[in-house]
Write an enzyme that holds these catalytic residues in place. Sequence first.
Site, PDB file in Angstrom:
ATOM      1  N   HIS A 191     -10.875 -17.852 -15.207  1.00 47.77           N
ATOM      2  CA  HIS A 191     -10.326 -17.318 -13.952  1.00 47.77           C
ATOM      3  C   HIS A 191     -10.797 -18.094 -12.723  1.00 47.77           C
ATOM      4  O   HIS A 191     -10.185 -17.997 -11.662  1.00 47.77           O
ATOM      5  CB  HIS A 191     -10.680 -15.846 -13.814  1.00 47.77           C
ATOM      6  CG  HIS A 191     -10.175 -15.038 -14.972  1.00 47.77           C
ATOM      7  ND1 HIS A 191      -8.832 -14.825 -15.190  1.00 47.77           N
ATOM      8  CD2 HIS A 191     -10.831 -14.440 -16.001  1.00 47.77           C
ATOM      9  CE1 HIS A 191      -8.682 -14.128 -16.306  1.00 47.77           C
ATOM     10  NE2 HIS A 191      -9.871 -13.877 -16.811  1.00 47.77           N
ATOM     11  N   CYS A 215      -4.359   2.418   4.611  1.00 51.66           N
ATOM     12  CA  CYS A 215      -3.260   2.796   5.502  1.00 51.66           C
ATOM     13  C   CYS A 215      -2.422   3.826   4.759  1.00 51.66           C
ATOM     14  O   CYS A 215      -2.893   4.423   3.787  1.00 51.66           O
ATOM     15  CB  CYS A 215      -2.452   1.582   5.961  1.00 51.66           C
ATOM     16  SG  CYS A 215      -1.576   0.670   4.673  1.00 51.66           S
ATOM     17  N   ASP A 247      -5.898   2.718   9.274  1.00 47.81           N
ATOM     18  CA  ASP A 247      -5.050   3.117  10.400  1.00 47.81           C
ATOM     19  C   ASP A 247      -4.914   4.639  10.350  1.00 47.81           C
ATOM     20  O   ASP A 247      -5.607   5.308   9.552  1.00 47.81           O
ATOM     21  CB  ASP A 247      -3.709   2.373  10.400  1.00 47.81           C
ATOM     22  CG  ASP A 247      -2.725   2.876   9.344  1.00 47.81           C
ATOM     23  OD1 ASP A 247      -3.122   3.721   8.502  1.00 47.81           O
ATOM     24  OD2 ASP A 247      -1.563   2.426   9.362  1.00 47.81           O
ATOM     25  N   THR A 255       0.324   3.493   2.880  1.00 45.37           N
ATOM     26  CA  THR A 255       0.672   3.044   1.532  1.00 45.37           C
ATOM     27  C   THR A 255      -0.328   2.074   0.928  1.00 45.37           C
ATOM     28  O   THR A 255      -0.285   1.826  -0.285  1.00 45.37           O
ATOM     29  CB  THR A 255       2.021   2.300   1.563  1.00 45.37           C
ATOM     30  OG1 THR A 255       1.885   1.185   2.466  1.00 45.37           O
ATOM     31  CG2 THR A 255       3.154   3.210   2.037  1.00 45.37           C
ATOM     32  N   HIS A 267     -10.560 -10.501 -12.767  1.00 47.78           N
ATOM     33  CA  HIS A 267      -9.704 -11.679 -12.917  1.00 47.78           C
ATOM     34  C   HIS A 267      -9.368 -12.379 -11.608  1.00 47.78           C
ATOM     35  O   HIS A 267      -9.200 -13.600 -11.594  1.00 47.78           O
ATOM     36  CB  HIS A 267      -8.391 -11.287 -13.624  1.00 47.78           C
ATOM     37  CG  HIS A 267      -8.573 -11.024 -15.083  1.00 47.78           C
ATOM     38  ND1 HIS A 267      -7.521 -10.872 -15.950  1.00 47.78           N
ATOM     39  CD2 HIS A 267      -9.704 -10.894 -15.840  1.00 47.78           C
ATOM     40  CE1 HIS A 267      -7.985 -10.656 -17.183  1.00 47.78           C
ATOM     41  NE2 HIS A 267      -9.308 -10.651 -17.134  1.00 47.78           N
TER      42      HIS A 267
HETATM   43  C1  RB5 Z   1       2.040   3.991   9.403  1.00 50.93           C
HETATM   44  O1  RB5 Z   1       2.994   4.970   9.624  1.00 50.93           O
HETATM   45  C2  RB5 Z   1       2.318   3.243   8.118  1.00 50.93           C
HETATM   46  O2  RB5 Z   1       3.406   2.409   8.286  1.00 50.93           O
HETATM   47  C3  RB5 Z   1       1.105   2.480   7.677  1.00 50.93           C
HETATM   48  O3  RB5 Z   1       0.039   3.358   7.513  1.00 50.93           O
HETATM   49  C4  RB5 Z   1       1.201   1.737   6.377  1.00 50.93           C
HETATM   50  O4  RB5 Z   1       1.665   2.570   5.356  1.00 50.93           O
HETATM   51  C5  RB5 Z   1       1.924   0.465   6.417  1.00 50.93           C
HETATM   52  O5  RB5 Z   1       2.079  -0.218   5.404  1.00 50.93           O
END
Ligand code: RB5
Length: 147
Positions: free
Chosen positions: A135, A67, A10, A69, A100
Amino acid sequence: MEFKLAIACDHGGYELKKEILAYLDAQGIAYCDFGCDSTASVNYPEYAAKVCRAIEDGSCTRGILVCGTGIGMSIAANKHRGIRAACCSDTFSARMTRMHNDANVLCLGGRVVGVGLALDMVKLFVETEFEGGRHVERVAMLTALES
Ligand code: RB5
């Protein structure tokens, strides 16, 4: 089938995805890029779905989702059948989740990890094989949770 990665991001992961694509090109690792293609705001579940579908239909072997995070992508990806997505921020986890968990999607946070660490994790995720053995039954238990 030739090993092929499916990759998507994203807006929060776009800059890191560009670095990963350059690494894959340099290494000669085949991939299919499902977007997005800028830092304009998009919805990460839609991009997670594109990568998961490519794995589900067999056109790609494993996937990488980026993304902000890595967490939203991993939550979305793990809703898909046959997907075992791992959100990683360290190389030990990236290696172990292949050995695993037979993870087939690596999720990274473009706002969490630096480029060097991310590329090390991509390398391990691509090169490390599932250990099998004890596993196998545990991964089968994960699959059973889908029904
Ligand atoms: C976008 O701002 C952010 O929420 C997305 O990239 C991600 O971190 C969501 O988990």
